[in-house]
Design a protein around this motif. Structure first.
Motif, PDB file in Angstrom:
ATOM      1  N   VAL A  14     -22.197 -62.534 -93.629  1.00  0.00           N
ATOM      2  CA  VAL A  14     -21.642 -62.098 -94.921  1.00  0.00           C
ATOM      3  C   VAL A  14     -21.452 -60.583 -94.925  1.00  0.00           C
ATOM      4  N   ILE A  15     -22.426 -59.856 -94.395  1.00  0.00           N
ATOM      5  CA  ILE A  15     -22.308 -58.397 -94.347  1.00  0.00           C
ATOM      6  C   ILE A  15     -21.193 -57.994 -93.386  1.00  0.00           C
ATOM      7  N   ALA A  16     -21.048 -58.718 -92.277  1.00  0.00           N
ATOM      8  CA  ALA A  16     -19.953 -58.440 -91.353  1.00  0.00           C
ATOM      9  C   ALA A  16     -18.601 -58.656 -92.027  1.00  0.00           C
ATOM     10  N   LEU A  17     -18.514 -59.659 -92.883  1.00  0.00           N
ATOM     11  CA  LEU A  17     -17.279 -59.899 -93.637  1.00  0.00           C
ATOM     12  C   LEU A  17     -16.951 -58.704 -94.521  1.00  0.00           C
ATOM     13  N   SER A  18     -17.952 -58.187 -95.225  1.00  0.00           N
ATOM     14  CA  SER A  18     -17.721 -57.028 -96.089  1.00  0.00           C
ATOM     15  C   SER A  18     -17.375 -55.789 -95.267  1.00  0.00           C
ATOM     16  N   MET A  19     -17.975 -55.660 -94.081  1.00  0.00           N
ATOM     17  CA  MET A  19     -17.648 -54.530 -93.206  1.00  0.00           C
ATOM     18  C   MET A  19     -16.200 -54.601 -92.742  1.00  0.00           C
ATOM     19  N   GLY A  20     -15.753 -55.816 -92.400  1.00  0.00           N
ATOM     20  CA  GLY A  20     -14.368 -55.977 -91.970  1.00  0.00           C
ATOM     21  C   GLY A  20     -13.377 -55.608 -93.055  1.00  0.00           C
ATOM     22  N   LEU A  21     -13.685 -55.990 -94.285  1.00  0.00           N
ATOM     23  CA  LEU A  21     -12.802 -55.659 -95.404  1.00  0.00           C
ATOM     24  C   LEU A  21     -12.842 -54.165 -95.711  1.00  0.00           C
ATOM     25  N   ALA A  22     -14.038 -53.575 -95.614  1.00  0.00           N
ATOM     26  CA  ALA A  22     -14.159 -52.144 -95.904  1.00  0.00           C
ATOM     27  C   ALA A  22     -13.423 -51.301 -94.869  1.00  0.00           C
ATOM     28  N   ALA A  23     -13.388 -51.780 -93.632  1.00  0.00           N
ATOM     29  CA  ALA A  23     -12.732 -51.018 -92.565  1.00  0.00           C
ATOM     30  C   ALA A  23     -11.250 -50.822 -92.830  1.00  0.00           C
ATOM     31  N   THR A  24     -10.643 -51.741 -93.590  1.00  0.00           N
ATOM     32  CA  THR A  24      -9.211 -51.643 -93.880  1.00  0.00           C
ATOM     33  C   THR A  24      -8.948 -51.073 -95.277  1.00  0.00           C
ATOM     34  N   GLY A  25      -9.994 -50.716 -95.995  1.00  0.00           N
ATOM     35  CA  GLY A  25      -9.821 -50.172 -97.338  1.00  0.00           C
ATOM     36  C   GLY A  25      -9.686 -51.222 -98.421  1.00  0.00           C
ATOM     37  N   ALA A  26      -9.842 -52.510 -98.050  1.00  0.00           N
ATOM     38  CA  ALA A  26      -9.717 -53.578 -99.042  1.00  0.00           C
ATOM     39  C   ALA A  26     -10.970 -53.719 -99.894  1.00  0.00           C
ATOM     40  N   LEU A  27     -12.079 -53.138 -99.439  1.00  0.00           N
ATOM     41  CA  LEU A  27     -13.350 -53.213-100.171  1.00  0.00           C
ATOM     42  C   LEU A  27     -13.999 -51.839-100.130  1.00  0.00           C
ATOM     43  N   SER A  28     -14.487 -51.380-101.270  1.00  0.00           N
ATOM     44  CA  SER A  28     -15.142 -50.075-101.302  1.00  0.00           C
ATOM     45  C   SER A  28     -16.524 -50.169-100.674  1.00  0.00           C
ATOM     46  N   PRO A  29     -17.024 -49.094-100.064  1.00  0.00           N
ATOM     47  CA  PRO A  29     -18.368 -49.125 -99.475  1.00  0.00           C
ATOM     48  C   PRO A  29     -19.444 -49.461-100.499  1.00  0.00           C
ATOM     49  N   GLU A  30     -19.294 -48.966-101.740  1.00  0.00           N
ATOM     50  CA  GLU A  30     -20.290 -49.263-102.778  1.00  0.00           C
ATOM     51  C   GLU A  30     -20.354 -50.756-103.066  1.00  0.00           C
ATOM     52  N   ALA A  31     -19.192 -51.407-103.152  1.00  0.00           N
ATOM     53  CA  ALA A  31     -19.179 -52.857-103.362  1.00  0.00           C
ATOM     54  C   ALA A  31     -19.787 -53.572-102.160  1.00  0.00           C
ATOM     55  N   GLY A  32     -19.521 -53.067-100.960  1.00  0.00           N
ATOM     56  CA  GLY A  32     -20.109 -53.653 -99.764  1.00  0.00           C
ATOM     57  C   GLY A  32     -21.623 -53.531 -99.759  1.00  0.00           C
TER      58      GLY A  32
END
Length: 326
Positions: free
Chosen positions: A207-225
């Motif tokens: 699940v954390i890897a999923l959030s990292m993948g989204l954050a890497a492209t700017g689709a998810l903010s680090p705070e939300a991750g």
């Protein structure tokens, strides 16, 4: 929309989970029996239990496997509550290894790692066929399990790469953008989502890897991750709770202690998400994916160090089978 978001997300997440499961099974088959003896003999104090829990979770790439093993030892009366408490705290730290490795951008070599592992496994299979009349040697079995573990790691990295590839499509989606803005304004939704998804798939690292993948492209903010990280730390307790059902009181105590500790840690650091992000950003400026991984490590290390002195309470030094708290 289907081909740009749904298919890559399902495929990427499936590869993540499959890779982690292959790694877990291979390493458990290789070190399972020896690991059991090591855990039972090397936890004379809660601090040693903490070190064993950290190393075992990092080795097996699964805090869940070590937690279930610990519950079994407690139910058997082989571990006191204080020692098991130290192990559980260590598993939270050891599980960070996977996400820290992913933050190194090793996904660029995912296919190469998988291909090399596949070749190595085929070589061990051929060697075994040549020696079909006798059992494979200890070294051949070790090589086979190592190749399987690396193959699983390669699958994991390929899944992470696929998840990253869907970032532009997510950013172009108005619905997803609205959801991310809502999560940024109300991080509690990230915590709840991370907990629910982790309980569902039995893997906080995935699940954390999923959030990292989204954050890497700017689709998810680090705070939300980071909010998802807090939730994932709570959701990972679900498997231990299920494993403790039908066992002894000591095993149930271990599972409930893990839930209480991880929930307390999430509540303690929820107001400090901004501070966690700032500390992680200082380590890896300009890399949102690595910031989430570092925030997870900082969060788990701090929580475990804060809680470790509790394991030295005198009333927890009795065997779990006779402890009034069990």
């Amino acid at each position: 929309m289907l081909t740009d978001i749904v298919v890559p997300s399902l495929l990427g997440f499936a590869l993540l989970l499959s890779g982690m499961k292959v790694m877990e099974i291979a390493l458990q088959r290789w070190a399972g029996q020896r690991l059991s003896l090591w855990v039972a003999r090397s936890t004379a104090t809660p601090l040693r239990g903490f070190a064993v829990g950290t190393a075992a979770s990092a080795l097996l790439q699964s805090s869940t496997a070590v937690t279930v093993l610990t519950i079994g030892f407690v139910n058997a009366g082989w571990l006191t509550l204080s020692r098991s408490f130290g192990i559980i705290l260590g598993t939270n730290v050891g599980t960070c290894l996977t996400t820290e490795l992913m933050s190194l951008k090793l996904h660029r070599f995912g296919f190469s790692i998988f291909a090399a592992a596949l070749v190595g496994w085929m070589i061990t299979a051929l060697l075994y066929e040549v020696r079909i009349a006798s059992a494979p040697s200890k070294h051949a079995l070790t090589l086979r399990y190592v190749c399987l573990a690396f193959g699983g790691f390669g699958l994991l990295l390929l899944g992470f790469k696929i998840l990253q590839s869907m970032g532009p499509s997510l950013q172009a989606s108005g619905t997803f953008d609205a959801l991310m803005r809502h999560a940024a304004d109300n991080p509690v939704w990230g915590v709840l989502g991370g907990a629910a998804l982790t309980a569902l798939v039995h893997s906080s690292a995935a699940v954390i890897a999923l959030s990292m993948g989204l954050a890497a492209t700017g689709a998810l903010s680090p705070e939300a991750g980071i909010a998802i990280v807090l939730g994932a730390n709570v959701g990972t307790c679900f498997t231990g709770l299920v494993a403790s059902i039908g066992g002894g009181r000591g095993g149930r105590f271990v599972a409930l202690s893990q839930l209480a500790l991880n929930s307390a840690g999430a509540l303690l650091f929820y107001p400090l998400i901004g501070a966690l992000h700032a500390a992680a950003a200082a380590i890896s400026p300009g890399d949102p994916s690595a910031q989430i991984a570092h925030a997870q490590t900082l969060f788990n290390v701090l929580c475990s160090l804060i809680a470790l002195p509790l394991a030295y309470l005198p009333r927890w030094r009795k065997p779990a089978s006779i402890s009034p708290s069990a």
